[in-house]
Design a protein around this motif. Sequence first.
Motif, PDB file in Angstrom:
ATOM      1  N   ALA A  36       0.835  -1.207   0.000  1.00  0.00           N
ATOM      2  CA  ALA A  36       0.000   0.000   0.000  1.00  0.00           C
ATOM      3  C   ALA A  36       0.869   1.257   0.000  1.00  0.00           C
ATOM      4  CB  ALA A  36      -0.935   0.000   1.211  1.00  0.00           C
ATOM      5  N   LEU A  37       1.965   1.242   0.773  1.00  0.00           N
ATOM      6  CA  LEU A  37       2.864   2.397   0.803  1.00  0.00           C
ATOM      7  C   LEU A  37       3.564   2.587  -0.533  1.00  0.00           C
ATOM      8  CD1 LEU A  37       4.498   1.934   4.335  1.00  0.00           C
ATOM      9  CD2 LEU A  37       2.669   3.512   3.694  1.00  0.00           C
ATOM     10  N   MET A  38       4.063   1.503  -1.105  1.00  0.00           N
ATOM     11  CA  MET A  38       4.774   1.597  -2.374  1.00  0.00           C
ATOM     12  C   MET A  38       3.845   2.097  -3.489  1.00  0.00           C
ATOM     13  SD  MET A  38       8.002   0.872  -2.324  1.00  0.00           S
ATOM     14  CE  MET A  38       8.364   0.383  -4.001  1.00  0.00           C
ATOM     15  N   MET A  39       2.649   1.524  -3.569  1.00  0.00           N
ATOM     16  CA  MET A  39       1.699   1.946  -4.601  1.00  0.00           C
ATOM     17  C   MET A  39       1.211   3.367  -4.340  1.00  0.00           C
ATOM     18  SD  MET A  39      -0.473  -1.558  -5.386  1.00  0.00           S
ATOM     19  CE  MET A  39      -0.903  -1.902  -3.675  1.00  0.00           C
ATOM     20  N   GLY A  40       1.089   3.718  -3.068  1.00  0.00           N
ATOM     21  CA  GLY A  40       0.642   5.057  -2.732  1.00  0.00           C
ATOM     22  C   GLY A  40       1.623   6.134  -3.151  1.00  0.00           C
ATOM     23  N   ILE A  41       2.911   5.812  -3.126  1.00  0.00           N
ATOM     24  CA  ILE A  41       3.941   6.792  -3.484  1.00  0.00           C
ATOM     25  C   ILE A  41       4.265   6.761  -4.973  1.00  0.00           C
ATOM     26  CG2 ILE A  41       6.390   7.391  -3.169  1.00  0.00           C
ATOM     27  CD1 ILE A  41       6.087   6.379  -0.265  1.00  0.00           C
ATOM     28  N   PHE A  42       4.340   5.575  -5.553  1.00  0.00           N
ATOM     29  CA  PHE A  42       4.911   5.436  -6.890  1.00  0.00           C
ATOM     30  C   PHE A  42       3.897   5.104  -7.987  1.00  0.00           C
ATOM     31  CE2 PHE A  42       8.478   4.601  -4.022  1.00  0.00           C
ATOM     32  CZ  PHE A  42       9.385   5.545  -4.497  1.00  0.00           C
ATOM     33  N   SER A  43       2.623   4.966  -7.660  1.00  0.00           N
ATOM     34  CA  SER A  43       1.640   4.659  -8.698  1.00  0.00           C
ATOM     35  C   SER A  43       0.373   5.486  -8.493  1.00  0.00           C
ATOM     36  CB  SER A  43       1.291   3.166  -8.696  1.00  0.00           C
ATOM     37  OG  SER A  43       0.256   2.897  -9.623  1.00  0.00           O
ATOM     38  N   THR A  44       0.083   6.325  -9.445  1.00  0.00           N
ATOM     39  CA  THR A  44      -1.164   7.096  -9.369  1.00  0.00           C
ATOM     40  C   THR A  44      -2.343   6.291  -9.911  1.00  0.00           C
ATOM     41  OG1 THR A  44      -0.676   8.076 -11.532  1.00  0.00           O
ATOM     42  CG2 THR A  44       0.029   9.302  -9.584  1.00  0.00           C
ATOM     43  N   ARG A  45      -2.040   5.146 -10.502  1.00  0.00           N
ATOM     44  CA  ARG A  45      -3.100   4.312 -11.078  1.00  0.00           C
ATOM     45  C   ARG A  45      -3.961   3.661  -9.993  1.00  0.00           C
ATOM     46  NH1 ARG A  45      -2.030  -1.176 -14.670  1.00  0.00           N
ATOM     47  NH2 ARG A  45      -4.209  -1.813 -14.860  1.00  0.00           N
ATOM     48  N   ILE A  46      -3.370   3.364  -8.822  1.00  0.00           N
ATOM     49  CA  ILE A  46      -4.097   2.651  -7.768  1.00  0.00           C
ATOM     50  C   ILE A  46      -5.047   3.601  -7.063  1.00  0.00           C
ATOM     51  CG2 ILE A  46      -3.879   1.239  -5.696  1.00  0.00           C
ATOM     52  CD1 ILE A  46      -2.757  -0.018  -8.247  1.00  0.00           C
ATOM     53  N   ASN A  47      -6.324   3.252  -7.088  1.00  0.00           N
ATOM     54  CA  ASN A  47      -7.337   4.080  -6.441  1.00  0.00           C
ATOM     55  C   ASN A  47      -7.706   3.513  -5.076  1.00  0.00           C
ATOM     56  OD1 ASN A  47      -8.882   1.834  -7.016  1.00  0.00           O
ATOM     57  ND2 ASN A  47     -10.029   2.802  -8.691  1.00  0.00           N
ATOM     58  N   ASN A  48      -8.708   4.110  -4.446  1.00  0.00           N
ATOM     59  CA  ASN A  48      -9.080   3.692  -3.091  1.00  0.00           C
ATOM     60  C   ASN A  48      -9.582   2.252  -3.054  1.00  0.00           C
ATOM     61  OD1 ASN A  48     -11.379   4.305  -4.533  1.00  0.00           O
ATOM     62  ND2 ASN A  48     -12.379   5.447  -2.876  1.00  0.00           N
ATOM     63  N   THR A  49     -10.404   1.875  -4.026  1.00  0.00           N
ATOM     64  CA  THR A  49     -10.971   0.516  -4.042  1.00  0.00           C
ATOM     65  C   THR A  49      -9.868  -0.526  -4.217  1.00  0.00           C
ATOM     66  OG1 THR A  49     -12.887   1.477  -5.164  1.00  0.00           O
ATOM     67  CG2 THR A  49     -12.787  -0.915  -5.038  1.00  0.00           C
ATOM     68  N   GLY A  50      -8.928  -0.256  -5.111  1.00  0.00           N
ATOM     69  CA  GLY A  50      -7.833  -1.191  -5.341  1.00  0.00           C
ATOM     70  C   GLY A  50      -6.961  -1.353  -4.118  1.00  0.00           C
ATOM     71  N   ALA A  51      -6.658  -0.237  -3.444  1.00  0.00           N
ATOM     72  CA  ALA A  51      -5.802  -0.300  -2.248  1.00  0.00           C
ATOM     73  C   ALA A  51      -6.465  -1.112  -1.134  1.00  0.00           C
ATOM     74  CB  ALA A  51      -5.483   1.105  -1.764  1.00  0.00           C
ATOM     75  N   VAL A  52      -7.745  -0.860  -0.899  1.00  0.00           N
ATOM     76  CA  VAL A  52      -8.466  -1.586   0.152  1.00  0.00           C
ATOM     77  C   VAL A  52      -8.530  -3.080  -0.168  1.00  0.00           C
ATOM     78  CG1 VAL A  52     -10.721  -1.909   1.238  1.00  0.00           C
ATOM     79  CG2 VAL A  52      -9.814   0.401   0.907  1.00  0.00           C
ATOM     80  N   ALA A  53      -8.874  -3.400  -1.411  1.00  0.00           N
ATOM     81  CA  ALA A  53      -8.968  -4.813  -1.804  1.00  0.00           C
ATOM     82  C   ALA A  53      -7.612  -5.502  -1.688  1.00  0.00           C
ATOM     83  CB  ALA A  53      -9.482  -4.917  -3.240  1.00  0.00           C
ATOM     84  N   GLY A  54      -6.548  -4.818  -2.077  1.00  0.00           N
ATOM     85  CA  GLY A  54      -5.211  -5.398  -1.992  1.00  0.00           C
ATOM     86  C   GLY A  54      -4.792  -5.674  -0.563  1.00  0.00           C
ATOM     87  N   MET A  55      -5.010  -4.702   0.335  1.00  0.00           N
ATOM     88  CA  MET A  55      -4.628  -4.898   1.748  1.00  0.00           C
ATOM     89  C   MET A  55      -5.406  -6.041   2.381  1.00  0.00           C
ATOM     90  SD  MET A  55      -3.915  -1.123   3.415  1.00  0.00           S
ATOM     91  CE  MET A  55      -5.418  -0.339   2.829  1.00  0.00           C
ATOM     92  N   ILE A  56      -6.704  -6.090   2.123  1.00  0.00           N
ATOM     93  CA  ILE A  56      -7.526  -7.154   2.707  1.00  0.00           C
ATOM     94  C   ILE A  56      -7.070  -8.521   2.183  1.00  0.00           C
ATOM     95  CG2 ILE A  56      -9.845  -8.143   2.763  1.00  0.00           C
ATOM     96  CD1 ILE A  56     -10.946  -5.285   2.804  1.00  0.00           C
ATOM     97  N   ALA A  57      -6.822  -8.609   0.870  1.00  0.00           N
ATOM     98  CA  ALA A  57      -6.404  -9.888   0.280  1.00  0.00           C
ATOM     99  C   ALA A  57      -5.047 -10.327   0.818  1.00  0.00           C
ATOM    100  CB  ALA A  57      -6.359  -9.759  -1.250  1.00  0.00           C
ATOM    101  N   GLY A  58      -4.086  -9.406   0.845  1.00  0.00           N
ATOM    102  CA  GLY A  58      -2.743  -9.751   1.312  1.00  0.00           C
ATOM    103  C   GLY A  58      -2.727 -10.175   2.762  1.00  0.00           C
ATOM    104  N   LEU A  59      -3.419  -9.402   3.614  1.00  0.00           N
ATOM    105  CA  LEU A  59      -3.454  -9.730   5.041  1.00  0.00           C
ATOM    106  C   LEU A  59      -4.184 -11.049   5.275  1.00  0.00           C
ATOM    107  CD1 LEU A  59      -2.946  -8.867   8.008  1.00  0.00           C
ATOM    108  CD2 LEU A  59      -5.195  -7.781   7.964  1.00  0.00           C
ATOM    109  N   SER A  60      -5.312 -11.237   4.638  1.00  0.00           N
ATOM    110  CA  SER A  60      -6.143 -12.424   4.889  1.00  0.00           C
ATOM    111  C   SER A  60      -5.422 -13.708   4.512  1.00  0.00           C
ATOM    112  CB  SER A  60      -7.453 -12.315   4.100  1.00  0.00           C
ATOM    113  OG  SER A  60      -8.190 -11.182   4.493  1.00  0.00           O
ATOM    114  N   ILE A  61      -4.834 -13.748   3.306  1.00  0.00           N
ATOM    115  CA  ILE A  61      -4.201 -14.990   2.858  1.00  0.00           C
ATOM    116  C   ILE A  61      -2.960 -15.311   3.694  1.00  0.00           C
ATOM    117  CG2 ILE A  61      -2.734 -13.931   1.078  1.00  0.00           C
ATOM    118  CD1 ILE A  61      -3.390 -16.375  -0.684  1.00  0.00           C
ATOM    119  N   THR A  62      -2.223 -14.274   4.112  1.00  0.00           N
ATOM    120  CA  THR A  62      -1.024 -14.502   4.930  1.00  0.00           C
ATOM    121  C   THR A  62      -1.402 -14.937   6.332  1.00  0.00           C
ATOM    122  OG1 THR A  62       0.128 -12.801   3.648  1.00  0.00           O
ATOM    123  CG2 THR A  62       1.135 -13.468   5.723  1.00  0.00           C
TER     124      THR A  62
END
Length: 595
Positions: A490-516
């Motif tokens: 989330a930090l890396m995409m937040g700084i270096f990618s303007t393509r990632i929006n709020n929905t993508g960031a939330v979905a990514g964090m939930i998926a990464g945390l849940s599976i791990t």
Amino acid sequence: MDQFVINLLFVGASFALYIGIAIWARAGSTSEFYAAGRGVHPVTNGMATAADWMSAASFISMAGLIAFTGYDNSSFLMGWTGGYVLLALLLAPYLRKFGKFTVSEFIGDRFYSPTARIVAVICLIVASTTYVIGQMTGVGVAFGRFLEVSNTTGLLIGACVVFAYAVFGGMKGVTYTQVAQYCVLIMAYTIPAIFISLQLTGTPIPALGLFGDHAASGEPLLAKLDAIVTELGFNEYTAHHSDTLNMVLFTLSLMIGTAGLPHVIMRFFTVPRVADARWSAGWTLVFIALLYLTAPAVGAMARLNITEMMWPNGGIDGGAVTVQQIENDPQYDWMSTWQKTGLLAWEDKNGDGAIQYYNDKNADMTAVAEANGWAGNELTKFNRDILVLANPEIANLPSWVIGLVAAGGLAAALSTAAGLLLAISSAVSHDLIKGSINPQISEKNELLSARIAMGVAIAVATYLGLNPPGFAAQTVALAFGLAAASIFPALMMGIFSTRINNTGAVAGMIAGLSITLLYIFLHKGWFFIPDTNSFTDADPLLGTIKSTSFGAIGAAVNFAVAFVVAGMTKETPKEIVDLVESVRVPRGAGAAQDH
């Protein structure tokens, strides 16, 4: 003077110093509680960050894991150090430039979403709580030995001390306390290492002594160690024996997990300027290097000392140490002392009056054991977390060195515990309560809620620390995996990618945390409750990938889900794109000119 009294003097003096500093630098505002008023000098911050980062895992546990495994556990060194370089270069300056108090606040504002902020808080609390378990485990080990009480009693005492200085001082008090703790822990780590290096190699610099000659035999130290451990059926110390894929994933997980640790990132919010954040990172690397260049030597030399003590007559042919020697020879007093903590044990299984230490799981040793009448490895327990703390006693160093190590081990565990608890309390009070539940809360009540949250976190970590899912460094590795899978992307995409929006960031964090988290619970037990696991790291669910290595895969899932979901939903608003560009592009930079 009795060793117990000396220990009390060293530990008591250091604690009085820490609590005194916390009272002197007590936080009086939210700015001082969360970011020390943004007035910390880069050198001071570098030293505090080093203490914050070099936890019980680094001081107490890492050398023990290297000592009993060898080269394969060098991944701890590579992952943690490499991760800090990653953090210093790619994240710290940009996050400081953004100008927020917490990691969750950055994620919430960058992804223009209260939901993103709340999800970040959850990720932070899960990773930080797991990390604190490892610290409290180290606190219990250290207090248990040097106060000569049980491991459980030691853990409870340590929890009270953390509560006393972290809850009231906030970031301002913790910063200056951690400077003192760094001075204590680095002296406590390097002074015994210098003594032991001089004893074994005649070289006062441990990192050079590691590759020098063993003074007694004239052989290279590592060759001597390899010969001894292989004779006893253990793996060659300097060779690679583990699965390469798992080792690579583990190292990567530690690296990106380090770069996503909220309590370390918070330290870069305390300096006045962006340039100071870069200087802080550089100074931190210098301070970290002092310990990390010494750790491999500490592990190897301790393993050699222990093995020679268990076989004092020159190896298998000369015979093992006798029970009578352990009970009556002052050189072996450390064994009976550590036995009281429940972290060291031995048993004369064959009744021959000696304690045979060897690898009874090695099939090649079966014939040797039968020929000698052995009934199995009789050093039945040697907790890896005790090695560094026991090292001065094993090497028969002066009493004051043992007392110094006691203070250093506690400083390492307590400094990181305080930083983690600050991260948890600020996430709850500043991001959850003020940011989402009650935005109108007064500054006084916000500080109160932060301190209550910290107290609750201490209680939870203490309870879980009574039955940790592994040694201190192994438990910490799980926390790094969780940070790697949830916060770092989330930090890396937040700084270096303007393509990632709020929905993508939330979905990514939930998926990464849940599976791990799912993968960890399947191997370590649900919510770390013993005997509720379906797999073990010796026999993992996915090929050879252990639970401590899964964070790298969780991070990949996070990135992939975020990009896919962002591509299917609305684009990032222009004002957020401009905000990201302003953070990433240096002030005053213009378009390139053709001359």
